[in-house]
Motif scaffolding. Structure first.
Motif, short mmCIF file in Angstrom:
data_model
loop_
_atom_site.label_atom_id
_atom_site.label_comp_id
_atom_site.label_asym_id
_atom_site.label_seq_id
_atom_site.Cartn_x
_atom_site.Cartn_y
_atom_site.Cartn_z
N VAL A 63 -28.45 52.21 -17.76
CA VAL A 63 -28.20 52.24 -19.18
C VAL A 63 -28.58 50.92 -19.91
CG1 VAL A 63 -26.10 53.70 -17.71
CG2 VAL A 63 -25.86 50.94 -17.88
N SER A 64 -28.13 49.95 -20.85
CA SER A 64 -28.82 49.66 -21.99
C SER A 64 -26.86 49.05 -22.02
CB SER A 64 -29.19 50.08 -23.04
OG SER A 64 -27.92 51.22 -23.96
N PRO A 65 -27.66 47.65 -21.81
CA PRO A 65 -26.08 46.69 -22.14
C PRO A 65 -25.62 47.39 -23.31
CG PRO A 65 -28.30 45.33 -22.02
CD PRO A 65 -28.39 46.60 -22.01
N GLY A 66 -23.99 47.25 -22.90
CA GLY A 66 -22.86 47.48 -24.01
C GLY A 66 -22.70 48.68 -24.12
N THR A 67 -23.06 49.19 -23.02
CA THR A 67 -22.10 51.00 -23.07
C THR A 67 -21.02 50.88 -22.21
OG1 THR A 67 -24.80 51.32 -21.97
CG2 THR A 67 -23.25 53.14 -21.56
N GLU A 68 -20.29 52.36 -22.88
CA GLU A 68 -18.67 52.36 -22.55
C GLU A 68 -18.45 52.78 -20.96
OE1 GLU A 68 -14.77 52.81 -24.85
OE2 GLU A 68 -15.94 54.41 -24.30
N VAL A 69 -17.90 52.10 -19.70
CA VAL A 69 -17.84 52.36 -19.07
C VAL A 69 -16.80 53.48 -18.10
CG1 VAL A 69 -20.74 51.99 -18.08
CG2 VAL A 69 -18.29 50.75 -17.46
N GLY A 70 -15.86 52.72 -18.89
CA GLY A 70 -14.41 53.05 -18.16
C GLY A 70 -13.64 53.17 -19.95
N ILE A 71 -12.57 53.16 -19.50
CA ILE A 71 -11.37 52.97 -20.20
C ILE A 71 -9.91 52.73 -19.87
CG2 ILE A 71 -10.07 54.61 -22.31
CD1 ILE A 71 -12.03 55.85 -23.46
N ILE A 72 -8.85 52.00 -20.51
CA ILE A 72 -8.57 51.00 -19.18
C ILE A 72 -6.79 50.98 -20.34
CG2 ILE A 72 -7.43 49.01 -18.21
CD1 ILE A 72 -10.74 49.04 -17.67
N ASN A 73 -5.75 51.79 -19.89
CA ASN A 73 -4.42 51.40 -20.14
C ASN A 73 -4.05 50.77 -20.26
OD1 ASN A 73 -1.55 52.98 -21.02
ND2 ASN A 73 -3.20 52.63 -22.82
N VAL A 74 -2.99 49.62 -20.53
CA VAL A 74 -2.28 48.93 -20.59
C VAL A 74 -0.93 49.20 -20.45
CG1 VAL A 74 -2.05 46.45 -19.48
CG2 VAL A 74 -4.37 47.46 -19.67
N GLN A 75 0.30 49.28 -20.01
CA GLN A 75 1.44 48.93 -20.54
C GLN A 75 2.29 48.36 -19.69
OE1 GLN A 75 1.88 52.98 -20.20
NE2 GLN A 75 1.54 53.77 -22.57
N ASP A 76 3.42 47.62 -20.16
CA ASP A 76 4.30 46.67 -20.22
C ASP A 76 5.87 47.44 -20.58
OD1 ASP A 76 4.37 43.25 -18.72
OD2 ASP A 76 6.51 44.61 -19.26
N ARG A 77 6.55 47.67 -19.53
CA ARG A 77 7.68 48.16 -20.27
C ARG A 77 8.90 47.04 -20.31
NH1 ARG A 77 11.69 50.61 -16.48
NH2 ARG A 77 12.11 52.20 -17.98
N ASP A 78 8.70 45.76 -20.00
CA ASP A 78 9.69 44.54 -20.94
C ASP A 78 9.38 44.94 -22.80
OD1 ASP A 78 10.42 44.39 -19.18
OD2 ASP A 78 8.81 43.13 -18.74
N SER A 79 9.97 43.97 -23.62
CA SER A 79 10.04 44.40 -24.59
C SER A 79 9.37 42.94 -25.39
CB SER A 79 11.26 44.63 -25.40
OG SER A 79 12.04 43.49 -24.51
N GLU A 80 8.97 42.99 -26.41
CA GLU A 80 8.65 41.58 -26.97
C GLU A 80 7.53 40.35 -25.85
OE1 GLU A 80 11.59 39.40 -29.36
OE2 GLU A 80 11.51 41.33 -30.39
#
Ligand SMILES: *[C@@H]1O[C@H](CO)[C@@H](O)[C@H](O)[C@H]1NC(C)=O
Ligand SMILES: *[C@@H]1O[C@H](CO)[C@@H](O)[C@H](O)[C@H]1NC(C)=O
Ligand SMILES: *[C@@H]1O[C@H](CO)[C@@H](O)[C@H](O)[C@H]1NC(C)=O
Length: 821
Positions: free
Chosen positions: A359-376
């Motif tokens: 695969v050429s450099p810059g290929t997207e291999v994964g998607i990650i989602n990050v969440q934090d229940r706290d606010s601000e």
């Protein structure tokens, strides 16, 4: 009317006069006097009133007797006849509240005994003040008492009677109460307090009023008492909160028992009426589990766990009640403040796994989602992965990151990566979490097999056994599985006009090279083959290598005597002149050896001679010389047996016979033919000649036909001997190991047998098994056809017809060769 005790005698006199009106005709006398007159005061002249003679009073022993032994309040003055007060008279003491107070006495006279009743009527004077029985009069009035309510007060008493008794009351001025005096049926005065204005205990708890009682005397006498009005509480005030809304901010990690807020309500009432209890009147279900209210103190405590992320504001309604049910309410708002108590959560949304290594450099291999229940800030997350991996995280849309490659991947260097994704929020202290993904790199067939060496050499002695191992080649391919599985094969080619596969075979799996046939050093000393290592990828990659096979000599050829011809095959004799001197060259044995080196280094020896002393042979050159002069006595015929030996280990040898004739003239030798000629085969020979002639004739005809064909088809002049004659290896069963070496070692892997498609340079080709006696081409060319004819077709050497036919075939071959040249 009445005077005190110091009233004038004038007044007293008038009273006496007045009392005389009550004079009793029966001899009784009555007087009305005021109380409290001084002793000695004259009440009246009793002698006169009774008509007694004053002068005789003393003689008659006039005296006053009291009734029933009572005290004598009055006395008589004997010289004047006056009735006087003997002792102070207190009406109140004598008669109390009786309206008329009468003292009875008797005037006793002797000689003659006379008795006169004296009635003293005691008149009241205002000598007593009104008196209240208590100084303080306590009255309790409920604050709820309505206007007009009446409250009785204790009366005052005056010992005096009549007008001198209590006549009226007066109350100190105030706005709540008024005094009303009433006359009772018995004539007493009744004093009552009347409420003219409602009381409020909360305003005024008590009143202290001066109450004055007045009598009717002149001057008036007074008596006072304090009226203490106590306002009794009524539950007329609800509790009142000191704030309408209570607000509290509480960190979500507050521990149980923490006091959140304290509500307070006050009730101005007294006692139970003022005792406030608190109750929660409205609260959410979650709030119920989180807070509790202390009924009496009004403190709100934490009782359960709080979570800002679940509920951040609680609204409570609190009632405050007194014991008799008056209540009011207030609102409590509890706001939770966020605490950084939730670490970020990483979720892997999609992953390309495995990742192809190209695969050429810059290929997207994964998607990650990050969440934090706290606010601000507590919920703001930074995301990273470790260094030194060819990947990086790129922030994508909100809370999403994509994992992209930053460089070229190479499975052969790193085949899998453990990517640790770390997410940290910005709280203080920050919380973080991490997740590891294992990413594998999928193989691409990007590496050709590489031979360990640039070229290979194999050394083998000639006459090797077919199937013997020559050497092995190894190529490495770092790719995965079939992309790295190496298969060895021989590249098609020719060695001396024959396909390489007739010389060598290779084990496709192991790279071990076997000899297919026995090699002959005398035929060729070395050859090169090309091998290919190919992987099983698609498309396959390959590399080539040269394998040189060096054949070493073995002493397998005995010396070959060219001259003289081998024994029995010729009639050749050498003439030695009779005049030859010692040391003169007579003849020479010529021999060759197909081997090389030591194996071909020849030495000559005479092993047998008619006259051993006459001839000698040079060890190395094979020259035969006389050792001495020929003499007449020497036999004419001299035979020498010469042995030729090579220098091999072990050495091989050949012998030949040399016939020498000491003569100056050949004709002198009549019995020459007897030397070796044998007529016993002459008859057979003539048959053979006939056969030879006929075969030759047939052959000539055949050649003519061939010539004809050649002229007709000039463009395909080599038809006859072109074309492949191959051992089709593919027809051999799998795993077949041909012990004779005619095939190749086979395996489960496909093996390509590269076999020659024929030679266009070779004139003739023997496709034969290894043990065929191949005619060495170079030898063939060195000798003339006639020589061969001599060798092959000597009549005396070929007793069988088979040999003759061989001879004919050979002859035909030679003719053909000539034709082609
Ligand atoms: C990745 O993690 C797995 C399991 O934890 C381990 O077996 C493997 O060796 C690791 N690989 C690398 C490249 O660190
Ligand atoms: C070999 O390489 C090819 C591409 O060249 C790839 O598609 C295939 O999956 C690889 N095989 C293995 C076993 O990795
Ligand atoms: C190896 O030799 C074959 C046949 O001559 C040729 O087709 C191939 O390209 C060569 N391969 C390499 C890597 O030189």
């Amino acid at each position: 009317m009445a005077d005190n005790r110091s009233s004038s005698s004038g007044l007293l006199f008038s009273v006496v006069l007045f009392l005389r009106l009550f004079h009793d005709a029966n001899g009784d006398v009555s007087y009305s006097i005021s109380e409290e007159m001084k002793a000695g005061s004259v009440i009246g002249n009793i002698a006169k009133d009774l008509g007694l003679n004053v002068g005789k009073l003393s003689t008659r022993k006039a005296r006053i007797d009291s009734e029933l032994n009572r005290k004598r309040y009055c006395d008589i003055k004997l010289n004047t006849g006056d009735l006087i007060i003997a002792e102070r008279i207190d009406r109140e003491a004598l008669c109390g509240e009786k309206a008329s107070c009468i003292l009875k006495s008797e005037l006793i006279l002797e000689a003659p005994l006379e008795s006169h009743r004296i009635i003293l009527q005691i008149q009241d004077i205002n000598d007593n003040s009104p008196i209240f029985t208590k100084d303080k009069i306590r009255i309790e009035i409920n604050e709820l008492a309505v206007k007009g309510s009446r409250f009785r007060v204790l009366e005052a008493h005056d010992l005096d009677i009549g007008q001198n008794a209590v006549q009226s009351y007066e109350l100190q001025a105030n706005s709540y109460l008024e005094l009303k005096t009433q006359s009772k049926l018995d004539g007493d005065k009744l004093a009552e307090l009347v409420l003219v204005k409602e009381l409020d205990r909360e305003e005024q708890r008590e009143l202290k009023l001066m109450l004055t009682a007045l009598d009717g005397g002149s001057p008036k006498r007074t008596g006072t008492a304090t009226v203490h009005v106590i306002v009794l509480d009524a539950n007329d005030n609800p509790p009142v909160f000191n704030q309408v809304v209570y607000k509290a901010v509480l960190p979500e990690n507050a521990t149980p028992n923490t006091v959140v807020v304290k509500v307070a309500a006050t009730d101005t009432d007294e006692g139970l009426n003022g005792e406030v209890i608190y109750e929660i009147s409205r609260i959410s279900e979650t709030g119920k589990r989180a807070f509790s209210l202390n009924q009496t103190s009004g403190e709100i405590h934490v009782i359960g766990s709080l979570d800002f992320e679940e509920e951040s504001v609680y609204e409570l309604r609190i009632d405050a009640k007194d014991r008799y049910g008056l209540s009011s309410d207030a609102k409590v708002i509890i706001e939770l403040s966020d605490v950084n108590d939730n670490p970020p959560e990483i979720s892997l949304k999609s992953f390309v796994n495995p990742i192809a290594e190209n695969v050429s450099p810059g290929t997207e291999v994964g998607i990650i989602n990050v969440q934090d229940r706290d606010s601000e800030k507590n919920g703001q997350v930074r995301c990273s992965i470790q260094q030194n991996v060819p990947f990086k995280l790129l922030p994508s849309i909100k809370n999403y990151y994509s994992l992209v490659t930053t460089g070229q991947l190479d499975r052969e260097l790193v085949s899998d990566y453990n990517i640790t994704i770390t997410a940290t929020d910005e709280g203080s202290p920050p919380l973080s979490s991490s997740k590891t993904v294992q990413l594998s790199v999928a193989d691409i067939n990007d590496n050709p097999p590489v031979f360990e060496e640039q070229s290979y050499s194999a050394y083998v002695s000639e006459n090797n056994k077919p199937g013997s191992t020559l050497c092995s080649v190894t190529a490495r391919d770092p790719d995965w599985r079939q992309n790295g599985t190496v298969i060895y094969s021989l590249l098609p080619g020719e060695v001396n006009g024959a396909s390489v596969s007739s010389y060598l075979s290779v084990n496709g799996d192991t790279g071990v090279i076997h000899a297919v046939r026995s090699f002959d050093y005398e035929q060729f000393r070395s050859f090169k083959v090309h091998m290919m290592a190919r992987d099983n990828g698609s498309p396959p990659l390959s590399s080539n290598v040269t394998v040189s096979v060096f054949i070493s000599d073995v002493n397998d050829n005995s010396p070959q005597i060219l001259y003289p011809a081998p024994e029995g095959s010729s009639f050749m004799t050498e003439l030695v002149p009779k005049a030859a001197h010692g040391g003169s060259l007579v003849s020479k044995v010529i021999a060759v050896d197909a081997d090389s080196g030591q194996n071909a280094w020849l030495s000559y020896q005479i092993v047998k001679a008619t006259d051993p002393g006459l001839f000698s042979i040079d060890l190395h050159s094979g020259e035969i010389r006389t050792q001495r002069d020929i003499s007449e006595s020497d036999s004419m015929k001299q035979n020498l047996i010469v042995a030729v030996k090579d220098n091999g280990q072990p050495s091989l040898s050949a012998t030949c016979a040399m016939y020498l004739l000491i003569s100056d003239n050949l004709a002198e030798v009549p019995e020459l033919k007897d030397i070796s000629y044998d007529e016993k085969n002459s008859k057979l020979t003539s048959y053979l000649i006939i056969a030879l002639v006929s075969v030759s004739t047939f052959f000539l005809t055949f050649i003519i036909i061939i010539l004809g064909v050649r002229f007709c088809r000039r463009r395909k002049p080599r038809l006859l001997f072109d074309g492949a004659v191959a051992i089709p290896g593919a027809y051999l069963p799998p795993n077949y190991a041909d012990v004779d070496g005619t095939g190749t070692l086979r395996s489960t892997y496909n093996y390509d047998a590269y076999l020659t498609t024929g030679s266009r340079t070779s004139d003739f080709k023997f496709v034969s098994s290894y043990n065929d006696n191949t005619l060495p081409a170079d030898q063939t060319l060195k000798k003339s056809p006639t020589e061969f004819a001599e060798i092959f077709c000597r009549p005396d050497e070929s007793p069988e017809v088979g040999k003759t036919i061989l001879c004919i075939i050979f002859f035909s071959y030679m003719c053909l060769k000539l034709l082609r040249c």
